[in-house]
Design a protein around this motif. Structure first.
Motif, PDB file in Angstrom:
ATOM      1  N   ARG A  39      -7.844  -6.762   3.931  1.00  0.00           N
ATOM      2  CA  ARG A  39      -7.833  -5.301   3.923  1.00  0.00           C
ATOM      3  C   ARG A  39      -6.426  -4.763   4.143  1.00  0.00           C
ATOM      4  O   ARG A  39      -6.026  -3.769   3.530  1.00  0.00           O
ATOM      5  N   LEU A  51      -6.412  -1.336   2.607  1.00  0.00           N
ATOM      6  CA  LEU A  51      -7.763  -0.806   2.728  1.00  0.00           C
ATOM      7  C   LEU A  51      -8.071  -0.333   4.147  1.00  0.00           C
ATOM      8  O   LEU A  51      -9.114   0.307   4.367  1.00  0.00           O
ATOM      9  N   ASP A  52      -7.200  -0.671   5.091  1.00  0.00           N
ATOM     10  CA  ASP A  52      -7.406  -0.250   6.469  1.00  0.00           C
ATOM     11  C   ASP A  52      -6.793   1.113   6.758  1.00  0.00           C
ATOM     12  O   ASP A  52      -6.918   1.632   7.877  1.00  0.00           O
TER      13      ASP A  52
END
Length: 316
Positions: free
Chosen positions: A55, A60-61
């Motif tokens: 991630r 994606l975090d």
């Protein structure tokens, strides 16, 4: 309002439409359950640290507004990012698949127009006759079957049983005969019905009646007087079908295992490959907008009244 203002207004509408489309697509993918890390790992055992590393690798975090802004600024500079699944630039992945879809779409729309327009005109010229009834019944049958079902029937009949054409591959034009036919059958029925309705409408106009009263040949009446007037609604339908072929030939590509944009979109959605899905959706939106613009330009070429109306509005 001059043409520059009209063009600027339309360009602004295009920008707003594509921006809205990108926000909705990105948001839906972000809100959907699961994530790209699950698609990449599959059934393999993994630790929370491994998932967190994946991630972090693809940002994606980060919060949704930050991720979208980073994607948008890159897209405006021509960088649509890298595919999470293919690990290649998004534009490179799409470029590899684009020729397959454009060939299929072009072949299908050529078949559609080459068969649909003459058949629709023939039915309109012989209203309520045997030919008209036969063509109308054929269109109902073609519309009753979905493209995927037609694809399976054609695949088994001509590819497996008769072995007239290859059933897989995309490197030869013969590989597109069955897929294009499956895609074109329902669309041909639509064009036939639209052309027939337009021919019937034009055939009842006063100038056609006057031309018949003068004893002009039927071919000259339809070629010189009626065909251009009947072409406007057919152009609209043809434009929508052409855009649909480029953006929505998913089931046909799946049935014939063609590595085109349709099958790529399904794979990208399943893999939660956000950058790739974003680029494919925007490409579809841009194609629809471009085709509509081409149809508007074709209106001006075919019908002088449309061209005169546009000039009058520009001068007002």
């Amino acid at each position: 309002m001059d043409f520059a203002k009209v063009a600027a207004k339309r360009l602004g509408a295009v920008v707003v439409l594509l921006l809205t489309l990108s926000v909705l697509t990105y948001a839906l993918l972000a809100l959907a359950p699961g994530g790209p890390e699950e698609a990449l790992l599959g059934d393999r055992a993994s630790t929370p640290e491994t998932r967190a590393a994946i991630r972090a690798l693809y940002h994606l975090d980060e919060p949704f507004p930050v991720r979208y802004w980073e994607w948008l600024t890159g897209a405006l500079s021509g960088d649509f990012g890298s595919s999470i699944y293919f690990r290649q630039p998004v534009l490179s992945v799409i470029g590899d698949r684009l020729p397959v879809t454009t060939t299929l779409a072009g072949f299908a729309i050529l078949l559609t127009l080459a068969v649909g327009i003459p058949a629709g005109l023939a039915a309109g010229l012989r209203r309520s006759g045997v030919l008209d009834q036969g063509i109308t019944f054929s269109t109902l049958v073609a519309l009753a079957f979905p493209p995927f079902g037609i694809a399976l029937v054609l695949l088994y009949t001509f590819g497996v049983a008769l072995q007239w054409v290859p059933i897989y591959g995309s490197d030869q034009i013969s590989n597109y005969v069955l897929p294009a036919t499956a895609l074109a059958m329902g669309q041909t029925a639509i064009v036939i019905r639209q052309t027939r309705a337009a021919a019937l409408d034009v055939g009842g106009q006063d100038y056609v009646t006057f031309a018949k009263a003068r004893g002009l040949p039927r071919l000259r009446i339809w070629g010189s007087y009626s065909l251009r007037n009947a072409a406007l609604p057919v152009l609209t339908v043809a434009g929508l079908l052409a855009a649909g072929n480029l953006t929505g030939a998913v089931f046909v590509e799946q049935a014939f295992s063609l590595p085109g944009l349709g099958s790529l979109l399904i794979q990208a959605v399943n893999q939660k490959d956000i950058p790739l899905v974003q680029a494919l959706v925007l490409l579809g939106g841009a194609v629809v907008i471009a085709v509509n613009l081409l149809v508007d330009l074709a209106y001006m070429v075919v019908d002088p009244r449309v061209r005169h109306g546009a000039s009058t509005r520009a001068e007002a």
